[in-house]
Design a protein around this motif. Structure first.
Motif, PDB file in Angstrom:
ATOM      1  N   GLU A  47       0.741  -1.120  -0.262  1.00  0.00           N
ATOM      2  CA  GLU A  47       0.024  -0.003  -0.035  1.00  0.00           C
ATOM      3  C   GLU A  47       1.003   1.405   0.079  1.00  0.00           C
ATOM      4  OE1 GLU A  47      -2.674   0.303   2.960  1.00  0.00           O
ATOM      5  OE2 GLU A  47      -3.759  -1.661   2.857  1.00  0.00           O
ATOM      6  N   ARG A  48       0.375   2.245  -0.612  1.00  0.00           N
ATOM      7  CA  ARG A  48       1.187   3.394  -0.940  1.00  0.00           C
ATOM      8  C   ARG A  48       0.300   4.409   0.344  1.00  0.00           C
ATOM      9  NH1 ARG A  48       3.365   4.921  -6.596  1.00  0.00           N
ATOM     10  NH2 ARG A  48       3.061   6.848  -5.690  1.00  0.00           N
ATOM     11  N   LEU A  49       0.945   4.894   1.121  1.00  0.00           N
ATOM     12  CA  LEU A  49       0.305   6.013   2.068  1.00  0.00           C
ATOM     13  C   LEU A  49       1.097   7.417   2.040  1.00  0.00           C
ATOM     14  CD1 LEU A  49      -0.507   3.872   5.047  1.00  0.00           C
ATOM     15  CD2 LEU A  49      -2.084   4.458   3.189  1.00  0.00           C
ATOM     16  N   ASP A  50       0.307   8.344   1.967  1.00  0.00           N
ATOM     17  CA  ASP A  50       0.937   9.928   2.021  1.00  0.00           C
ATOM     18  C   ASP A  50       1.225  10.427   3.316  1.00  0.00           C
ATOM     19  OD1 ASP A  50       1.444  12.404   1.595  1.00  0.00           O
ATOM     20  OD2 ASP A  50       0.100  12.826   0.190  1.00  0.00           O
ATOM     21  N   ALA A  51       2.317  10.700   3.749  1.00  0.00           N
ATOM     22  CA  ALA A  51       2.434  11.529   5.089  1.00  0.00           C
ATOM     23  C   ALA A  51       3.228  12.602   4.570  1.00  0.00           C
ATOM     24  CB  ALA A  51       3.374  10.433   6.119  1.00  0.00           C
ATOM     25  N   GLU A  52       3.289  13.347   3.657  1.00  0.00           N
ATOM     26  CA  GLU A  52       4.002  14.290   3.134  1.00  0.00           C
ATOM     27  C   GLU A  52       3.878  15.594   4.149  1.00  0.00           C
ATOM     28  OE1 GLU A  52       6.156  15.248   0.376  1.00  0.00           O
ATOM     29  OE2 GLU A  52       6.177  13.141  -0.063  1.00  0.00           O
ATOM     30  N   SER A  53       2.661  15.757   4.783  1.00  0.00           N
ATOM     31  CA  SER A  53       2.566  16.977   5.653  1.00  0.00           C
ATOM     32  C   SER A  53       2.914  16.395   6.998  1.00  0.00           C
ATOM     33  CB  SER A  53       1.346  17.414   5.619  1.00  0.00           C
ATOM     34  OG  SER A  53       0.270  16.374   5.825  1.00  0.00           O
ATOM     35  N   GLY A  54       3.334  15.264   7.152  1.00  0.00           N
ATOM     36  CA  GLY A  54       3.843  14.642   8.568  1.00  0.00           C
ATOM     37  C   GLY A  54       2.481  14.172   9.112  1.00  0.00           C
ATOM     38  N   ARG A  55       2.701  12.842   9.788  1.00  0.00           N
ATOM     39  CA  ARG A  55       1.547  12.269  10.633  1.00  0.00           C
ATOM     40  C   ARG A  55       2.136  11.409  11.780  1.00  0.00           C
ATOM     41  NH1 ARG A  55      -3.432  11.580   6.791  1.00  0.00           N
ATOM     42  NH2 ARG A  55      -3.010  13.073   5.253  1.00  0.00           N
ATOM     43  N   ARG A  56       1.253  11.511  12.750  1.00  0.00           N
ATOM     44  CA  ARG A  56       1.567  10.604  13.917  1.00  0.00           C
ATOM     45  C   ARG A  56       1.196   9.323  13.703  1.00  0.00           C
ATOM     46  NH1 ARG A  56       4.145  12.784  18.130  1.00  0.00           N
ATOM     47  NH2 ARG A  56       3.985  15.083  18.432  1.00  0.00           N
ATOM     48  N   ALA A  57       0.101   9.084  13.139  1.00  0.00           N
ATOM     49  CA  ALA A  57      -0.519   7.736  12.691  1.00  0.00           C
ATOM     50  C   ALA A  57      -0.712   7.652  11.338  1.00  0.00           C
ATOM     51  CB  ALA A  57      -1.744   7.476  13.898  1.00  0.00           C
ATOM     52  N   LEU A  58      -0.737   6.519  10.776  1.00  0.00           N
ATOM     53  CA  LEU A  58      -1.294   6.129   9.421  1.00  0.00           C
ATOM     54  C   LEU A  58      -2.190   4.922   9.377  1.00  0.00           C
ATOM     55  CD1 LEU A  58       2.186   6.322   7.510  1.00  0.00           C
ATOM     56  CD2 LEU A  58       0.141   8.168   7.203  1.00  0.00           C
ATOM     57  N   VAL A  59      -2.925   4.698   8.663  1.00  0.00           N
ATOM     58  CA  VAL A  59      -3.963   3.625   8.744  1.00  0.00           C
ATOM     59  C   VAL A  59      -4.098   2.840   7.402  1.00  0.00           C
ATOM     60  CG1 VAL A  59      -6.418   2.968   8.988  1.00  0.00           C
ATOM     61  CG2 VAL A  59      -5.526   4.937  10.197  1.00  0.00           C
ATOM     62  N   LEU A  60      -3.583   1.808   7.505  1.00  0.00           N
ATOM     63  CA  LEU A  60      -3.645   0.728   6.267  1.00  0.00           C
ATOM     64  C   LEU A  60      -5.084   0.444   5.764  1.00  0.00           C
ATOM     65  CD1 LEU A  60      -0.917  -1.445   7.767  1.00  0.00           C
ATOM     66  CD2 LEU A  60      -0.626   0.072   5.838  1.00  0.00           C
ATOM     67  N   ARG A  61      -5.303   0.215   4.687  1.00  0.00           N
ATOM     68  CA  ARG A  61      -6.656   0.155   3.878  1.00  0.00           C
ATOM     69  C   ARG A  61      -6.933  -1.418   4.200  1.00  0.00           C
ATOM     70  NH1 ARG A  61      -4.234   3.980   1.005  1.00  0.00           N
ATOM     71  NH2 ARG A  61      -3.381   2.164  -0.613  1.00  0.00           N
ATOM     72  N   THR A  62      -5.947  -2.270   4.148  1.00  0.00           N
ATOM     73  CA  THR A  62      -6.175  -3.603   4.103  1.00  0.00           C
ATOM     74  C   THR A  62      -6.069  -4.205   5.626  1.00  0.00           C
ATOM     75  OG1 THR A  62      -5.379  -3.857   1.913  1.00  0.00           O
ATOM     76  CG2 THR A  62      -5.629  -5.844   3.095  1.00  0.00           C
ATOM     77  N   THR A  63      -7.310  -4.729   6.294  1.00  0.00           N
ATOM     78  CA  THR A  63      -7.228  -5.406   7.336  1.00  0.00           C
ATOM     79  C   THR A  63      -8.218  -6.535   7.413  1.00  0.00           C
ATOM     80  OG1 THR A  63      -9.142  -3.986   8.170  1.00  0.00           O
ATOM     81  CG2 THR A  63      -7.204  -3.219   8.632  1.00  0.00           C
ATOM     82  N   PRO A  64      -7.870  -7.653   8.251  1.00  0.00           N
ATOM     83  CA  PRO A  64      -6.845  -7.553   9.412  1.00  0.00           C
ATOM     84  C   PRO A  64      -5.318  -7.720   8.819  1.00  0.00           C
ATOM     85  CG  PRO A  64      -7.944  -9.767   9.163  1.00  0.00           C
ATOM     86  CD  PRO A  64      -8.422  -8.616   8.239  1.00  0.00           C
TER      87      PRO A  64
END
Length: 185
Positions: A49-66
């Motif tokens: 999965e590609r996730l964008d934290a360009e602006s900075g993030r304390r947490a990221l959430v994956l789209r595929t669970t579990p």
């Protein structure tokens, strides 16, 4: 680990011959994505999965669970930060990932993970068997046996949005305890 085997489907349908095995295997294979659309991956697999934290993030959430485990978190851009997985905290049910040190994620990141479940619960397996039975009956009504007087015990009723009439309510009710949280895909 399989969500449903051909032998389990044959037992559910009371089929003892091998005559329809190829056709029935198609049904067995077809129910996995339908059930996983509702409850997430069952059979373990690698996902990126590609996730964008360009602006900075304390947490990221994956789209595929579990999520069974994180394999790697790599930057997509040259010079980006690599995040060792032993420095991350993962909630496998929600897919939330945080840095153990409380820091921020930055940049475009590629997450590689193992998604799925460690076991197929009897309830999820029963839902898969019942879905195969329902779909089989649409193609083989004369062999499926119905209720006395021609009644149908696999009534779908009002369709659930996104599932139409292919999935009986009783299957969705069995899967309800395992349903993905809102916003998951």
């Amino acid at each position: 680990m399989a969500l449903l085997t051909l032998a389990e489907a044959k037992k559910q349908l009371n089929i003892t011959s091998d005559t329809d095995d190829d056709e029935l295997q198609t049904y067995v294979d077809a129910v996995t994505p339908v059930i996983e659309e509702y409850i997430g991956p069952v059979e373990p697999r690698e996902v990126t999965e590609r996730l964008d934290a360009e602006s900075g993030r304390r947490a990221l959430v994956l789209r595929t669970t579990p999520v069974l485990s994180l394999t790697s978190v790599e930057p997509l851009l040259t010079g980006g930060i690599t995040y060792p997985v032993d420095g991350l905290v993962l909630d496998p049910d929600t897919g939330e990932v945080r840095r153990r040190d409380g820091g921020w994620f930055r940049g475009l990141l590629l997450f590689t993970l193992q998604a799925g479940r460690t076991e197929v619960t009897p309830t999820v397996n029963l839902a898969a068997r019942m879905l195969v039975q329902h779909l089989w009956r649409t193609q083989h009504p004369s062999r499926s046996g119905g209720l006395p007087g021609g009644g149908e015990d696999y009534s779908v009723g009002q369709p659930i949005p996104g599932f139409g009439y292919a999935v009986p309510n009783r299957v969705l009710e069995l899967l309800a305890p395992y349903r993905l949280p809102p916003g998951s895909a």
